[in-house]
Design an enzyme around this catalytic site. Structure first.
Site, mmCIF file in Angstrom:
data_model
loop_
_atom_site.group_PDB
_atom_site.id
_atom_site.type_symbol
_atom_site.label_atom_id
_atom_site.label_comp_id
_atom_site.label_asym_id
_atom_site.label_seq_id
_atom_site.Cartn_x
_atom_site.Cartn_y
_atom_site.Cartn_z
ATOM 1 N N ARG A 239 -36.106 -2.578 32.080
ATOM 2 C CA ARG A 239 -35.256 -3.708 32.514
ATOM 3 C C ARG A 239 -35.924 -5.058 32.360
ATOM 4 N NH1 ARG A 239 -34.323 -0.087 36.692
ATOM 5 N NH2 ARG A 239 -32.411 1.100 36.358
ATOM 6 N N LYS B 53 -31.224 -15.584 22.570
ATOM 7 C CA LYS B 53 -30.299 -14.567 22.051
ATOM 8 C C LYS B 53 -31.111 -13.482 21.369
ATOM 9 C CE LYS B 53 -26.355 -17.357 20.680
ATOM 10 N NZ LYS B 53 -25.394 -17.503 19.571
ATOM 11 N N GLU C 54 -30.236 -24.939 8.376
ATOM 12 C CA GLU C 54 -30.157 -25.182 9.831
ATOM 13 C C GLU C 54 -30.755 -26.550 10.182
ATOM 14 O OE1 GLU C 54 -28.513 -23.249 11.892
ATOM 15 O OE2 GLU C 54 -28.485 -21.272 10.935
ATOM 16 N N LYS D 263 -32.997 -27.981 19.722
ATOM 17 C CA LYS D 263 -32.384 -26.711 20.117
ATOM 18 C C LYS D 263 -32.654 -26.428 21.596
ATOM 19 C CE LYS D 263 -30.929 -22.223 19.536
ATOM 20 N NZ LYS D 263 -30.676 -21.054 18.711
ATOM 21 N N GLU E 215 -23.944 -20.154 26.575
ATOM 22 C CA GLU E 215 -22.983 -20.540 25.560
ATOM 23 C C GLU E 215 -21.579 -20.749 26.117
ATOM 24 O OE1 GLU E 215 -22.922 -17.826 22.207
ATOM 25 O OE2 GLU E 215 -23.540 -19.483 20.948
ATOM 26 N N ARG F 267 -23.359 -25.842 24.011
ATOM 27 C CA ARG F 267 -24.105 -25.158 22.960
ATOM 28 C C ARG F 267 -23.244 -24.908 21.707
ATOM 29 N NH1 ARG F 267 -28.098 -20.088 24.448
ATOM 30 N NH2 ARG F 267 -28.656 -19.512 22.345
ATOM 31 N N ASN G 188 -22.814 -24.435 16.447
ATOM 32 C CA ASN G 188 -22.007 -23.592 15.569
ATOM 33 C C ASN G 188 -21.435 -24.366 14.367
ATOM 34 O OD1 ASN G 188 -21.250 -20.889 15.296
ATOM 35 N ND2 ASN G 188 -19.143 -21.368 15.888
ATOM 36 N N HIS H 269 -20.797 -22.794 10.979
ATOM 37 C CA HIS H 269 -20.888 -21.345 11.156
ATOM 38 C C HIS H 269 -19.536 -20.638 11.165
ATOM 39 C CE1 HIS H 269 -25.016 -22.349 11.891
ATOM 40 N NE2 HIS H 269 -25.357 -21.100 12.165
ATOM 41 N N HIS I 134 -20.125 -17.855 8.721
ATOM 42 C CA HIS I 134 -20.161 -16.446 9.139
ATOM 43 C C HIS I 134 -19.116 -15.619 8.391
ATOM 44 C CE1 HIS I 134 -22.202 -17.201 13.304
ATOM 45 N NE2 HIS I 134 -23.083 -16.841 12.386
ATOM 46 N N HIS J 155 -28.341 -16.504 5.222
ATOM 47 C CA HIS J 155 -27.582 -17.158 6.288
ATOM 48 C C HIS J 155 -27.478 -18.676 6.061
ATOM 49 C CE1 HIS J 155 -26.038 -18.009 10.276
ATOM 50 N NE2 HIS J 155 -27.057 -18.828 10.490
HETATM 51 N N1 LIG Z 1 -31.255 -15.089 17.941
HETATM 52 C C1 LIG Z 1 -30.688 -16.126 17.374
HETATM 53 O O1 LIG Z 1 -30.321 -17.115 18.035
HETATM 54 C C2 LIG Z 1 -30.509 -16.122 15.888
HETATM 55 C C3 LIG Z 1 -30.141 -17.313 15.225
HETATM 56 C C4 LIG Z 1 -30.038 -17.287 13.848
HETATM 57 C C5 LIG Z 1 -30.314 -16.121 13.144
HETATM 58 N N2 LIG Z 1 -30.674 -14.988 13.816
HETATM 59 C C6 LIG Z 1 -30.976 -13.740 13.096
HETATM 60 O O2 LIG Z 1 -32.147 -13.950 12.311
HETATM 61 C C7 LIG Z 1 -32.146 -13.004 11.244
HETATM 62 C C8 LIG Z 1 -32.616 -13.686 9.993
HETATM 63 O O3 LIG Z 1 -33.924 -14.177 10.213
HETATM 64 P P1 LIG Z 1 -34.845 -14.713 9.022
HETATM 65 O O4 LIG Z 1 -34.046 -15.578 8.148
HETATM 66 O O5 LIG Z 1 -36.063 -15.230 9.655
HETATM 67 O O6 LIG Z 1 -35.107 -13.396 8.158
HETATM 68 P P2 LIG Z 1 -36.236 -12.256 8.201
HETATM 69 O O7 LIG Z 1 -36.761 -12.038 9.548
HETATM 70 O O8 LIG Z 1 -35.651 -11.096 7.494
HETATM 71 O O9 LIG Z 1 -37.393 -12.885 7.288
HETATM 72 C C9 LIG Z 1 -37.117 -13.179 5.940
HETATM 73 C C10 LIG Z 1 -38.177 -12.595 5.003
HETATM 74 O O10 LIG Z 1 -39.351 -13.409 5.046
HETATM 75 C C11 LIG Z 1 -40.496 -12.587 5.303
HETATM 76 N N3 LIG Z 1 -41.429 -13.455 6.033
HETATM 77 C C12 LIG Z 1 -41.321 -13.846 7.325
HETATM 78 N N4 LIG Z 1 -42.257 -14.764 7.605
HETATM 79 C C13 LIG Z 1 -42.981 -14.949 6.482
HETATM 80 C C14 LIG Z 1 -44.075 -15.795 6.144
HETATM 81 N N5 LIG Z 1 -44.565 -16.678 7.033
HETATM 82 N N6 LIG Z 1 -44.579 -15.747 4.910
HETATM 83 C C15 LIG Z 1 -44.038 -14.900 3.980
HETATM 84 N N7 LIG Z 1 -42.983 -14.084 4.239
HETATM 85 C C16 LIG Z 1 -42.469 -14.114 5.471
HETATM 86 C C17 LIG Z 1 -39.975 -11.397 6.030
HETATM 87 O O11 LIG Z 1 -40.807 -10.292 5.899
HETATM 88 C C18 LIG Z 1 -38.625 -11.182 5.352
HETATM 89 O O12 LIG Z 1 -38.799 -10.475 4.165
HETATM 90 C C19 LIG Z 1 -30.743 -12.453 11.163
HETATM 91 O O13 LIG Z 1 -30.743 -11.115 11.606
HETATM 92 C C20 LIG Z 1 -29.938 -13.319 12.119
HETATM 93 O O14 LIG Z 1 -28.883 -12.621 12.730
HETATM 94 C C21 LIG Z 1 -30.774 -14.990 15.173
HETATM 95 ZN ZN LIG Z 2 -27.283 -20.268 11.979
#
Ligand SMILES: NC(=O)c1ccc[n+]([C@@H]2O[C@H](COP(=O)([O-])OP(=O)(O)OC[C@H]3O[C@@H](n4cnc5c(N)ncnc54)[C@H](O)[C@@H]3O)[C@@H](O)[C@H]2O)c1
Ligand SMILES: [Zn+2]
Length: 352
Positions: A111, A133, A175, A217, A227, A231, A235, A238, A242, A255
């Site tokens: 938990r 999130k 972003e 942020k 949200e 907040r 979006n 998005h 999305h 994304h």
């Molecule tokens: N929680 C939230 O508020 C929120 C907001 C936006 C997106 N997301 C989520 O984030 C995810 C996408 O995240 P992302 O774009 O970071 O993708 P990711 O985590 O898949 O990373 C992208 C790629 O870069 C590589 N990588 C990461 N750091 C590196 C570095 N410093 N040097 C070299 N390679 C590196 C990773 O291994 C991967 O292959 C999605 O699942 C999305 O839903 C969440």
């Molecule tokens: Zn986004």
């Protein structure tokens, strides 16, 4: 009750000390992926060990297909076998995939364990690591299972972006541009003026931009953790973005790339409604273009994108809340956008 966020070049190597300074203790269960581990696994583990944390590392396959209940089960087994305790710490070292997954692991195991986010992509540094999130995907939809869970500490080190593949970096800039449009005209001006330098990745301008966006942020989510209202401006871009991601099975576009198209669509809607001057809309599109982000997409049926929009989680009682710019630096939220305006903009955007 937001997270403590620290941003500075070189912080990754001080992770252990920073964790001690906020009173964390025990073992550090590090969740990461193979790419990130290769670059930063060693220095992070050393920093943890030096500060008296016992690091245990779990290295996952990189990519979105890892953000599943199946991976979560493997991680639960790992924590059970190691007899992890609530006071131990989960450290998420990676991009948004690792951050969302490890964040939900920390939220749900016993938990709620302590959580430290060490984001390593531009997207994770300016967006996903802040705001609480967390979650995983379901076969039927993205991010369907999750929780709001604030990290105790977020450690942002822009130096790690040097190794990020250029396409991922450009995606993250989507972003960054978003923050400029919704909240900060000066930030938008800066990105415009320094675009060539920014794309070099390893430069002080990027350090500044990361820190500024993380601050923005934090401010926005601090006023609205669950949200409910304010907040919503995050979006921007998005609603259409999305829907485009879903229509392309989350495969064709990153994304940030889909959000680029979505921001351009929202700006065009604002122009058609007389809320925004067309010069500002063109400025946004020109910036997206030089940053290597798309501002239109060919080959998608506009009806599919329209139908995808109404399935978005941010839809309330069947009405879409549009975040529309009224100038570079300010937006308004409205559910009063006529269907024919949406249709005509989607057709232009998707080259119908
Ligand atoms: N929680 C939230 O508020 C929120 C907001 C936006 C997106 N997301 C989520 O984030 C995810 C996408 O995240 P992302 O774009 O970071 O993708 P990711 O985590 O898949 O990373 C992208 C790629 O870069 C590589 N990588 C990461 N750091 C590196 C570095 N410093 N040097 C070299 N390679 C590196 C990773 O291994 C991967 O292959 C999605 O699942 C999305 O839903 C969440
Ligand atoms: Zn986004």
């Amino acid at each position: 009750m937001g997270s403590l966020v620290k941003t500075a070049r070189g912080l990754l190597g001080q992770t252990g000390e920073l964790m001690r300074a906020v009173g964390l203790k025990g073992r550090a269960f590090v969740v990461t992926d193979q790419n990130v581990y290769a670059y930063f696994g060693q220095p992070l583990s050393e920093s943890l060990a030096q500060a008296g944390f016992e690091p245990v590392v779990n290295t996952l396959n990189p990519g979105e297909q890892t953000k599943t209940l199946r991976s979560l089960e493997v991680l639960y087994d790992w924590l059970v076998d190691a007899r992890a305790e609530r006071s131990d710490v989960v450290v998420a070292l990676g991009g948004g995939v690792v951050g969302d997954l490890a964040g939900f692991l920390a939220a749900s195991y016993l938990r709620g364990m302590s959580l430290v986010q060490v984001p390593t992509t531009l997207l994770a540094q300016v967006d996903s690591s802040i705001g609480g999130k967390t979650g995983v995907n379901h076969a039927k939809g993205k991010n369907l299972i999750g929780a709001f869970y604030q990290a105790n500490l977020v450690i942002i080190d822009p130096a790690v972006l040097t190794n990020l593949p250029q396409r991922e970096f450009r995606g993250g800039l989507g972003e960054v541009v978003k923050y400029g449009v919704i909240l900060d005209a000066e930030l938008f001006d800066l990105i415009e003026a320094k675009q060539v330098e920014i794309l070099k990745q390893d430069t002080p301008v990027v350090d500044y931009i990361v820190e500024r966006c993380a601050d923005l942020k934090m401010k926005v989510v601090g006023e609205d953790e669950r949200e409910a209202g304010p907040r919503m401006i995050l979006n921007f871009g998005h609603t259409i973005g999305h829907a485009i991601e879903a229509a392309t099975n989350y495969e064709a576009l990153l994304h940030g790339e889909a959000i680029g198209i979505g921001m351009s669509g929202a700006a065009q809607i604002a122009v058609q409604l007389g809320m925004l001057d067309s010069a500002s809309c063109q400025r946004l599109q020109a910036l997206l273009k030089t940053l290597g982000l798309p501002y239109a997409a060919r080959g998608l049926a506009w009806e599919v994108v329209r139908d995808g929009m109404s399935l978005d989680k941010k839809t309330r009682a069947g009405k879409i809340n549009w975040v529309l710019p009224t100038a570079i630096g300010t937006v308004e939220v409205t559910d009063q956008v006529p269907d024919d305006v949406v249709e005509s903009v989607l057709k232009t955007l998707l080259n119908a």
